[in-house]
Design a protein around this motif. Structure first.
Motif, mmCIF file in Angstrom:
data_model
loop_
_atom_site.group_PDB
_atom_site.id
_atom_site.type_symbol
_atom_site.label_atom_id
_atom_site.label_comp_id
_atom_site.label_asym_id
_atom_site.label_seq_id
_atom_site.Cartn_x
_atom_site.Cartn_y
_atom_site.Cartn_z
ATOM 1 N N SER A 31 0.755 -1.326 0.130
ATOM 2 C CA SER A 31 0.073 0.088 -0.084
ATOM 3 C C SER A 31 0.783 1.292 0.098
ATOM 4 C CB SER A 31 -0.810 0.267 1.226
ATOM 5 O OG SER A 31 -0.182 -0.124 2.311
ATOM 6 N N HIS A 32 2.225 1.191 -0.162
ATOM 7 C CA HIS A 32 3.085 2.382 -0.008
ATOM 8 C C HIS A 32 2.992 3.036 -1.150
ATOM 9 C CE1 HIS A 32 6.981 4.308 0.228
ATOM 10 N NE2 HIS A 32 6.486 4.906 1.073
ATOM 11 N N PRO A 33 2.783 4.351 -1.513
ATOM 12 C CA PRO A 33 2.696 4.961 -2.800
ATOM 13 C C PRO A 33 4.121 4.955 -3.501
ATOM 14 C CG PRO A 33 1.561 6.287 -1.118
ATOM 15 C CD PRO A 33 2.128 5.300 -0.419
ATOM 16 N N GLY A 34 4.174 4.443 -4.623
ATOM 17 C CA GLY A 34 5.379 4.360 -5.346
ATOM 18 C C GLY A 34 6.325 3.437 -5.246
ATOM 19 N N SER A 35 5.697 2.391 -4.667
ATOM 20 C CA SER A 35 6.574 1.213 -4.372
ATOM 21 C C SER A 35 5.995 0.071 -4.810
ATOM 22 C CB SER A 35 6.649 0.684 -2.735
ATOM 23 O OG SER A 35 7.451 1.985 -2.186
ATOM 24 N N SER A 36 6.854 -0.891 -5.496
ATOM 25 C CA SER A 36 6.266 -2.457 -5.709
ATOM 26 C C SER A 36 7.099 -3.270 -4.749
ATOM 27 C CB SER A 36 6.757 -2.604 -7.159
ATOM 28 O OG SER A 36 8.177 -2.407 -7.393
ATOM 29 N N LEU A 37 6.289 -4.528 -4.690
ATOM 30 C CA LEU A 37 6.693 -5.416 -3.805
ATOM 31 C C LEU A 37 7.132 -6.703 -4.468
ATOM 32 C CD1 LEU A 37 7.151 -6.267 -0.696
ATOM 33 C CD2 LEU A 37 4.666 -6.974 -0.635
ATOM 34 N N GLN A 38 8.217 -7.554 -4.059
ATOM 35 C CA GLN A 38 8.637 -8.689 -4.510
ATOM 36 C C GLN A 38 8.658 -9.876 -3.159
ATOM 37 O OE1 GLN A 38 9.032 -9.776 -7.910
ATOM 38 N NE2 GLN A 38 8.119 -7.698 -8.184
ATOM 39 N N LEU A 39 8.239 -10.845 -3.436
ATOM 40 C CA LEU A 39 8.271 -12.004 -2.266
ATOM 41 C C LEU A 39 9.352 -12.979 -2.513
ATOM 42 C CD1 LEU A 39 4.371 -12.537 -1.813
ATOM 43 C CD2 LEU A 39 6.013 -10.871 -0.579
ATOM 44 N N ASP A 46 6.628 -28.529 -5.816
ATOM 45 C CA ASP A 46 5.181 -28.551 -6.334
ATOM 46 C C ASP A 46 4.353 -27.821 -5.575
ATOM 47 O OD1 ASP A 46 5.463 -30.420 -4.259
ATOM 48 O OD2 ASP A 46 4.057 -31.930 -4.958
ATOM 49 N N HIS A 47 4.766 -27.042 -4.886
ATOM 50 C CA HIS A 47 3.786 -26.214 -3.955
ATOM 51 C C HIS A 47 3.393 -25.085 -4.627
ATOM 52 C CE1 HIS A 47 2.211 -24.148 -0.209
ATOM 53 N NE2 HIS A 47 2.577 -25.267 0.314
ATOM 54 N N PRO A 48 1.848 -24.632 -4.552
ATOM 55 C CA PRO A 48 1.705 -23.524 -5.606
ATOM 56 C C PRO A 48 1.968 -22.064 -4.773
ATOM 57 C CG PRO A 48 -0.225 -24.558 -3.845
ATOM 58 C CD PRO A 48 0.954 -25.364 -3.952
ATOM 59 N N VAL A 49 2.673 -22.018 -3.620
ATOM 60 C CA VAL A 49 3.123 -20.731 -3.284
ATOM 61 C C VAL A 49 4.172 -20.485 -4.207
ATOM 62 C CG1 VAL A 49 4.978 -21.402 -1.416
ATOM 63 C CG2 VAL A 49 3.534 -19.599 -1.228
ATOM 64 N N ARG A 50 4.912 -21.286 -4.852
ATOM 65 C CA ARG A 50 6.061 -20.943 -5.637
ATOM 66 C C ARG A 50 5.675 -19.960 -6.759
ATOM 67 N NH1 ARG A 50 10.986 -23.255 -6.514
ATOM 68 N NH2 ARG A 50 11.551 -24.808 -5.012
ATOM 69 N N ARG A 51 4.372 -20.027 -7.147
ATOM 70 C CA ARG A 51 4.160 -19.062 -8.343
ATOM 71 C C ARG A 51 4.093 -17.512 -7.573
ATOM 72 N NH1 ARG A 51 0.112 -23.357 -9.323
ATOM 73 N NH2 ARG A 51 -1.515 -22.202 -7.829
ATOM 74 N N ARG A 52 4.112 -17.351 -6.295
ATOM 75 C CA ARG A 52 3.974 -15.917 -6.027
ATOM 76 C C ARG A 52 5.252 -15.534 -5.550
ATOM 77 N NH1 ARG A 52 0.834 -14.874 -1.168
ATOM 78 N NH2 ARG A 52 0.880 -12.766 -1.953
ATOM 79 N N LEU A 53 6.347 -16.393 -5.302
ATOM 80 C CA LEU A 53 7.675 -16.171 -4.835
ATOM 81 C C LEU A 53 8.839 -16.238 -5.836
ATOM 82 C CD1 LEU A 53 7.535 -18.689 -1.728
ATOM 83 C CD2 LEU A 53 7.202 -16.269 -1.763
ATOM 84 N N HIS A 54 10.034 -15.452 -5.584
ATOM 85 C CA HIS A 54 11.242 -15.678 -5.921
ATOM 86 C C HIS A 54 11.840 -16.874 -5.081
ATOM 87 C CE1 HIS A 54 11.557 -12.245 -8.801
ATOM 88 N NE2 HIS A 54 10.785 -11.668 -7.831
ATOM 89 N N ALA A 55 12.083 -17.990 -5.509
ATOM 90 C CA ALA A 55 12.327 -19.071 -4.793
ATOM 91 C C ALA A 55 13.617 -19.772 -5.435
ATOM 92 C CB ALA A 55 11.143 -20.117 -4.472
#
Length: 366
Positions: A31-39, A46-55
């Protein structure tokens, strides 16, 4: 600003206190203006959370944030290159340690969210004495490294700030006090009639670690029950592992394990009072959770509980059994409290307040 967030606690321990704060940071940073977030994190292949992460390419258990070999591989072999490739400008870790190993690249800033230092100052549960010594040694090295390379260190209370300064006075200029986010429970409380709890009960939430002081508290409660006829029964959420064997199964003692948020909501709401007897607490999440539903609290003095509890709430020294027993006798017959001032107090730890505190700290790092 391109921000990276260590997501191992959220992915591996989503219902824990540290996992919930990981989610809170994700929301505030997005929610911080002007920022983007990477996880950034680890997961099985085979875990689905990998689709959201740099792993990392290699597979790792989702709950391996505390396993030393996996930690060192992630923080030393994977993270430095992954942050560079993702062009991250600010990286945030929230597991008391965990910032990348090796030399910090020019232009990259680090934030460490330090919840407490009990890994170094308290005797926590481990499988053996050898394992406890190994973890204390490696945790100390990792915490010191993260404190040294961090540009800011976010702590949830002045108590934790003071403890950090006591052990590591050289970190003074980096410390920022950012109390945790404690949201209200979503939805309506569940029907907990199947739990067969008594009509009147006192409540303790979070009972495992020795610093929670549960065996001492239960002994005082048992004595109070013999001395005063109207002491309520007691519900422990989190198990009875910390109790002495002869305390388990006491008449009037109820132990709950593994209940969901909807049931926990109801357990808080129906309690006559929450007691928090911990002798060392970095923040005290259950206190605010109770206040948010209008349940009064009584807390041990001498740690962060002094800060987060309404000033007129009862307090007791965490080693004075006689005083605690007398207080139990008084409060067992006390009139009901107005719940609205308790809810108003807890609102200062809500989502918007947390976002504002995080955003203000980020502006310092621009």
């Amino acid at each position: 600003m391109r921000i990276g967030l260590d997501y191992r606690a959220a992915a591996g321990y989503p219902v824990s206190g540290i996992g919930r704060q990981n989610f809170a940071l994700e929301d505030a940073l997005r929610s911080h203006p002007g920022s983007s977030l990477q996880l950034f994190g680890v997961a099985p292949s085979d875990h689905p959370v990998r689709r959201r992460l740099h792993a990392p390419r290699w597979s790792a258990p989702i709950d391996s944030v505390h396993r030393l070999p996996e930690r060192f591989k992630f923080e030393g072999l994977f993270l430095p290159g992954a942050l560079r490739d993702a062009e991250v400008q600010l990286y945030v870790a929230n597991i008391n340690m965990g910032l990348p190993l090796g030399r910090k690249p020019p232009g990259l800033k680090y934030v460490l969210q330090l919840h407490d230092l009990f890994q170094l100052t308290e005797n926590n549960h481990h499988g053996s004495q050898l394992k406890a010594r190994v973890y204390r040694f490696t945790d100390r090295l990792s915490i010191i490294h993260s404190l040294k390379v961090a540009d800011q260190v976010w702590v949830p209370s002045q108590y934790t700030a003071n403890e950090t300064l006591r052990l590591f006075p050289w970190v003074a200029g980096k410390l920022r006090v950012l109390p945790h986010l404690v949201e209200g429970f979503a939805g309506e409380p569940a029907d907990i009639s199947a739990l067969q709890l008594p009509e009147r009960y006192w409540l303790c939430v979070g009972t495992r670690e020795p610093r929670k002081n549960m065996a001492w508290f239960v002994e005082a409660w048992q004595t109070a029950r013999r001395r005063y006829p109207n002491i309520p029964e007691l519900v422990l959420v989190g198990g009875d592992d910390a109790l002495h064997p002869n305390q388990r199964g006491l008449a009037g003692l109820h132990v709950l394990r593994g209940i969901g948020d909807d049931k926990l909501h109801a357990v808080y709401q129906q309690a006559e009072r929450l007691w928090h007897p911990s002798r060392a607490e970095g923040f005290g999440l259950p206190v605010i959770e109770a206040l948010r539903v209008g349940t009064p609290v009584a807390v041990a003095s001498g740690s962060s509980l002094d800060e987060i509890t309404p000033p007129d709430s009862p307090r007791f020294a965490p080693a004075d059994s006689d005083a605690l027993i007398r207080l139990m006798g008084v409060l067992a017959s006390a009139a009901s409290e107005d719940s609205q001032p308790l809810k108003d107090w807890a609102a200062r730890y809500g989502r918007e307040a947390f976002r504002q505190r995080v955003h203000a700290a980020l502006e310092e790092l621009r």
